[in-house]
Motif scaffolding. Structure first.
Motif, PDB file in Angstrom:
ATOM      1  N   TYR A 186     -83.353  -6.512 -11.625  1.00 61.53           N
ATOM      2  CA  TYR A 186     -84.308  -5.476 -12.009  1.00 61.53           C
ATOM      3  C   TYR A 186     -84.200  -4.243 -11.114  1.00 61.53           C
ATOM      4  O   TYR A 186     -85.168  -3.512 -10.932  1.00 61.53           O
ATOM      5  CB  TYR A 186     -85.737  -6.046 -11.973  1.00 61.53           C
ATOM      6  CG  TYR A 186     -85.896  -7.250 -12.857  1.00 61.53           C
ATOM      7  CD1 TYR A 186     -85.951  -7.112 -14.237  1.00 61.53           C
ATOM      8  CD2 TYR A 186     -85.935  -8.531 -12.323  1.00 61.53           C
ATOM      9  CE1 TYR A 186     -86.059  -8.219 -15.059  1.00 61.53           C
ATOM     10  CE2 TYR A 186     -86.048  -9.651 -13.140  1.00 61.53           C
ATOM     11  CZ  TYR A 186     -86.107  -9.490 -14.506  1.00 61.53           C
ATOM     12  OH  TYR A 186     -86.205 -10.583 -15.331  1.00 61.53           O
ATOM     13  N   ALA A 188     -82.776  -1.380 -11.523  1.00 60.32           N
ATOM     14  CA  ALA A 188     -83.068  -0.111 -12.196  1.00 60.32           C
ATOM     15  C   ALA A 188     -84.574   0.090 -12.351  1.00 60.32           C
ATOM     16  O   ALA A 188     -85.082   1.214 -12.235  1.00 60.32           O
ATOM     17  CB  ALA A 188     -82.381  -0.074 -13.555  1.00 60.32           C
ATOM     18  N   LEU A 189     -85.304  -0.997 -12.606  1.00 62.10           N
ATOM     19  CA  LEU A 189     -86.762  -0.901 -12.722  1.00 62.10           C
ATOM     20  C   LEU A 189     -87.400  -0.667 -11.357  1.00 62.10           C
ATOM     21  O   LEU A 189     -88.341   0.125 -11.229  1.00 62.10           O
ATOM     22  CB  LEU A 189     -87.327  -2.170 -13.358  1.00 62.10           C
ATOM     23  CG  LEU A 189     -86.840  -2.507 -14.764  1.00 62.10           C
ATOM     24  CD1 LEU A 189     -87.472  -3.809 -15.235  1.00 62.10           C
ATOM     25  CD2 LEU A 189     -87.169  -1.387 -15.733  1.00 62.10           C
ATOM     26  N   ALA A 224     -89.254   1.138 -19.808  1.00 64.16           N
ATOM     27  CA  ALA A 224     -87.951   0.767 -19.253  1.00 64.16           C
ATOM     28  C   ALA A 224     -87.687  -0.729 -19.421  1.00 64.16           C
ATOM     29  O   ALA A 224     -86.551  -1.148 -19.666  1.00 64.16           O
ATOM     30  CB  ALA A 224     -87.885   1.159 -17.781  1.00 64.16           C
ATOM     31  N   VAL A 225     -88.733  -1.549 -19.290  1.00 64.35           N
ATOM     32  CA  VAL A 225     -88.589  -2.996 -19.486  1.00 64.35           C
ATOM     33  C   VAL A 225     -88.124  -3.291 -20.911  1.00 64.35           C
ATOM     34  O   VAL A 225     -87.202  -4.088 -21.142  1.00 64.35           O
ATOM     35  CB  VAL A 225     -89.921  -3.722 -19.200  1.00 64.35           C
ATOM     36  CG1 VAL A 225     -89.871  -5.167 -19.696  1.00 64.35           C
ATOM     37  CG2 VAL A 225     -90.246  -3.690 -17.716  1.00 64.35           C
ATOM     38  N   ALA A 227     -86.549  -1.394 -22.954  1.00 65.54           N
ATOM     39  CA  ALA A 227     -85.266  -0.790 -23.308  1.00 65.54           C
ATOM     40  C   ALA A 227     -84.065  -1.460 -22.646  1.00 65.54           C
ATOM     41  O   ALA A 227     -82.933  -1.276 -23.078  1.00 65.54           O
ATOM     42  CB  ALA A 227     -85.278   0.695 -22.939  1.00 65.54           C
ATOM     43  N   ARG A 228     -84.306  -2.259 -21.610  1.00 64.73           N
ATOM     44  CA  ARG A 228     -83.184  -2.796 -20.849  1.00 64.73           C
ATOM     45  C   ARG A 228     -82.463  -3.928 -21.584  1.00 64.73           C
ATOM     46  O   ARG A 228     -83.045  -4.585 -22.456  1.00 64.73           O
ATOM     47  CB  ARG A 228     -83.657  -3.282 -19.470  1.00 64.73           C
ATOM     48  CG  ARG A 228     -84.550  -4.476 -19.506  1.00 64.73           C
ATOM     49  CD  ARG A 228     -85.149  -4.780 -18.144  1.00 64.73           C
ATOM     50  NE  ARG A 228     -84.160  -5.202 -17.190  1.00 64.73           N
ATOM     51  CZ  ARG A 228     -83.736  -6.456 -17.064  1.00 64.73           C
ATOM     52  NH1 ARG A 228     -84.232  -7.399 -17.858  1.00 64.73           N
ATOM     53  NH2 ARG A 228     -82.839  -6.782 -16.164  1.00 64.73           N
ATOM     54  N   ASP A 229     -81.207  -4.138 -21.218  1.00 61.59           N
ATOM     55  CA  ASP A 229     -80.416  -5.236 -21.776  1.00 61.59           C
ATOM     56  C   ASP A 229     -80.847  -6.540 -21.101  1.00 61.59           C
ATOM     57  O   ASP A 229     -80.750  -6.683 -19.891  1.00 61.59           O
ATOM     58  CB  ASP A 229     -78.931  -4.972 -21.514  1.00 61.59           C
ATOM     59  CG  ASP A 229     -78.031  -6.058 -22.109  1.00 61.59           C
ATOM     60  OD1 ASP A 229     -78.571  -6.993 -22.735  1.00 61.59           O
ATOM     61  OD2 ASP A 229     -76.807  -5.966 -21.931  1.00 61.59           O
ATOM     62  N   ARG A 230     -81.323  -7.500 -21.906  1.00 62.19           N
ATOM     63  CA  ARG A 230     -81.853  -8.742 -21.350  1.00 62.19           C
ATOM     64  C   ARG A 230     -80.856  -9.888 -21.392  1.00 62.19           C
ATOM     65  O   ARG A 230     -81.195 -11.030 -21.093  1.00 62.19           O
ATOM     66  CB  ARG A 230     -83.106  -9.152 -22.116  1.00 62.19           C
ATOM     67  CG  ARG A 230     -84.239  -8.173 -22.019  1.00 62.19           C
ATOM     68  CD  ARG A 230     -85.430  -8.688 -22.796  1.00 62.19           C
ATOM     69  NE  ARG A 230     -85.936  -7.698 -23.724  1.00 62.19           N
ATOM     70  CZ  ARG A 230     -86.745  -7.974 -24.731  1.00 62.19           C
ATOM     71  NH1 ARG A 230     -87.124  -9.217 -24.932  1.00 62.19           N
ATOM     72  NH2 ARG A 230     -87.160  -7.030 -25.535  1.00 62.19           N
TER      73      ARG A 230
END
Length: 297
Positions: A186, A188-189, A224-225, A227-230
């Protein structure tokens, strides 16, 4: 049931050895009290200064009653407080929440472990869940303080620090070192947290209400959570459970009711008034949260 009540009474009277013997007799029967017997035995061992035996007892109980969230939770408490093993405790609290996702005390304990051991974003999720489930509970101000510390970009070194110490800016020492990634990456977050807080302070000085700014800050983080690749962290507790919940919360437009509902007991002015004035929207949000489909065990 009579054996359990007798064992419980003996425990309350601090007759730990007799309580242990009585509860052990109770485990010989098939009954709805089986998990409670093991829980009482674990407590007796812990109170007798035998934490390792307590953990072993909780583990035997889990083998006998695998769906007991209480046994996992209390094993985690012993692992954390008596054995000083935060890694094992974190796994126990996570298992408790896999079984019983709406357990506020387990979210709070997990949040403290996340925050004090280098997991700021997972910590934010855990404290947010604790607040959502018990916004007016006895630990609500404590959870709020931890959550705001994370949003300021800070990591607590002391999971037992008083909440009012964290409510004030600068009240906590920042933790040194990079955040850990075994619950998911995480970074980037995390990079959004401190700059987001600085923007909040600037707008606060310009007269924008703090609650409004808090909603904006949480909304930015959850955007942002979502939109992120999980792909890489779905196998983790945080990536498989917290992230999908908060991504859906954002997608459904519930950030505002979530924040106002969750911080009702905080020092911020206006939260309760907003909740009362927007009752239909809050009820809709709470209805969704209470019926959210958590992943199967």
């Amino acid at each position: 049931l009579a054996l359990y009540e007798l064992a419980y009474s003996l425990l309350e009277q601090k007759e730990y050895a007799r309580a242990l013997e009585t509860a052990t007799r109770g485990t010989r029967y098939r009954s709805g009290q089986l998990a409670m017997f093991y829980d009482l035995m674990g407590s007796a061992h812990d109170l007798m200064g035998e934490p390792q035996k307590a953990v072993e007892t909780y583990t035997r109980g889990i083998a006998a009653v695998p769906d007991s969230a209480t046994l996992y939770y209390n094993r985690g408490v012993t692992e954390l407080e008596s054995l000083k093993d935060p890694v094992a405790a974190r796994r126990s609290f996570e298992q408790a929440l896999i079984i019983e996702p709406l357990q506020p005390s387990a979210h709070l304990m997990l949040g403290q472990l996340f925050q004090s051991n280098g997991y700021p974003v997972p910590g934010f999720f855990a404290f947010s869940m604790a607040l959502l489930l018990e916004p007016g509970g006895p630990q609500a101000l404590r959870a709020y303080g931890f959550m705001r510390t994370i949003l300021r970009g800070g990591l607590s070194n002391d999971p037992n620090a008083p909440a009012n110490q964290m409510v004030q800016a600068g009240g906590m020492r920042p933790r040194t070192g990079a955040a850990k990634t075994d619950e998911g990456d995480y970074a980037a977050l995390e990079a959004l947290l401190a700059p987001g807080h600085q923007r909040l302070l600037k707008q606060l000085d310009e007269g924008t209400p703090e609650l409004t700014l808090l909603v904006q800050q949480v909304d930015g983080l959850l955007t942002a959570v979502a939109a992120r690749d999980r792909t890489n962290d779905r196998g983790t507790f945080t990536g498989g459970r917290y992230v999908p919940f908060f991504a859906e919360l954002k997608a459904k437009g519930y950030v505002e009711p979530f924040v106002y509902w969750s911080v009702q007991r905080s020092p911020l002015q206006g939260a309760r008034e907003w909740v009362r004035a927007n009752e239909p929207k809050v009820k809709e949000f709470l209805g969704w949260a209470s019926t959210y489909s958590w992943p199967a065990r």
